[in-house]
Design a protein around this motif. Sequence first.
Motif, PDB file in Angstrom:
ATOM      1  N   THR A   1     -36.365  15.272 -12.139  1.00  0.00           N
ATOM      2  CA  THR A   1     -37.302  15.654 -11.091  1.00  0.00           C
ATOM      3  C   THR A   1     -37.700  17.106 -11.335  1.00  0.00           C
ATOM      4  O   THR A   1     -36.843  17.993 -11.379  1.00  0.00           O
TER       5      THR A   1
ATOM      6  N   ASN B   1     -41.244  12.776 -10.879  1.00  0.00           N
ATOM      7  CA  ASN B   1     -40.094  12.187 -11.554  1.00  0.00           C
ATOM      8  C   ASN B   1     -40.489  11.528 -12.865  1.00  0.00           C
ATOM      9  O   ASN B   1     -41.620  11.061 -13.037  1.00  0.00           O
TER      10      ASN B   1
ATOM     11  N   TRP C   1     -32.716  12.676 -11.169  1.00  0.00           N
ATOM     12  CA  TRP C   1     -32.826  11.882  -9.941  1.00  0.00           C
ATOM     13  C   TRP C   1     -31.843  10.720  -9.949  1.00  0.00           C
ATOM     14  O   TRP C   1     -31.695  10.024  -8.946  1.00  0.00           O
TER      15      TRP C   1
END
Length: 473
Positions: A316, A321, A281
């Motif tokens: 992710t 996450n 991410w």
Amino acid sequence: MLARHRFSQVHRSNGCRSSYSISRAVPLVGLPLALAAMALPAHAEPMPMSDVEQQQPALPPILPLKERAALVDEMLEERLDTLMPAIMREAGIDMWLLMSREYFEEPVLATMLDAESFHARRRTILIFFDPGEGQPIERLTVSHYGLAGLFDPAWLPEEQPDQWQAVADIIESRDPAQIAINFSDSTRFGDGMTLSQYRAMTAALPAHLEERIVSGEGLSVRWLESRTTRELAIYPGIVRIAHAIIGEAFSRKVITPGVTTAEDVQWWYREKLASLGIAPWFHPSVGIQRQGADGMLSGDTIIEPGDLLWTDFGITYLRLNTDTQHLAYVLKPGETEAPEGLREGLRRTNRVGDILTASFHAGESGNAILARAREAALAEGLDPSIYSHPIGFHGHGAGTAIGFWDNQEADPRGEYPVLAGTTWSIEFTNYHEVPEWGGQRVDFRSEEDAWFDGETVRYLDGRQTELTLIPPE
């Protein structure tokens, strides 16, 4: 426990009220974790939470894409069935509207798309309505396309070509006391309504219904920050994946002292994730602290024996996450452990972590928790900087902040309360003057993901208590 917290902003340009109350701060998770785990795929066995982190653990099995999709949809269905009624009734709001155009999904609606819907289609409009008296929440989609059967289709274009009039008709027929839409000055997660959509929606609404519009910012935060039993059953395993990849990155499989650069390790992370079909991410960070060198070295700096390495890495997976910061030491020839001053630096950092997690009180603001933790750490002679944040559907997730790296005082972004049933990146650093490095002030950063049940903060897959050691050859 929190008695009441109120967002009191008023959207003065159009007269819409923005008023949301949390009347109770209780976990929105009702089933035992073991029950939630029973439906997981056979090779995705749940991993219990642990305060002890394994050194360089094995990589857990990665689910095939089809099984990932099925699990994502099951978790979404659980959220809609259990969490949505709880947060709407907690807020006292009986109707909530979400809308997005294709490729311009607002943060909340994006989490409600099924696993085979990568984007909203044309214009996706979702309506939640609470008829009261304990009846189920209606979940309607006023859109051309369905969402895996999770929402009831509520629009026949051949009978009513105007999508906005179809929305207005649904609202008028149900006569809600409050109509929540997502606009907010205080949080990006509750500000998804665009001006063009607001104008089109209100143009179709009778005036007496337009007066009932309120902000859905509180609903947005509660939806995004709250974790369910199924999510908690799989979250430790997701964090374990991140820990395993960091363990491999900080090893001789990846790092050859005198040859490998910090940037090489960053791009190794990216290639590794691509090979697993997992997304980062954010672009991974790798830094080097070195005796006699100022600050954090990076980029094309070559890793050498005697270096203290730092990484910041997040993935992710299954829509959740991770965010982790670990430290490693590159042994010099003849060394079998890191210098005591470096080990003491990590011990002091862990002490700051103990103080911080003990400072969590349900219902108190992030600012209050920050102030209490800093006061206690400073009283012990520590040199901390605290900047923890919620995590979940977003790496920097919805909810309050507990400090910022560039602001250790109260901040408007830290005014919201810390609530039970939420997950956190416990992120901070402590500086320590290392005797073996001539008293050089070294930055011992730490970040681990955790769960707050309203009384105790528990790490999802432990925390680093020992420096990872990388042999010189």
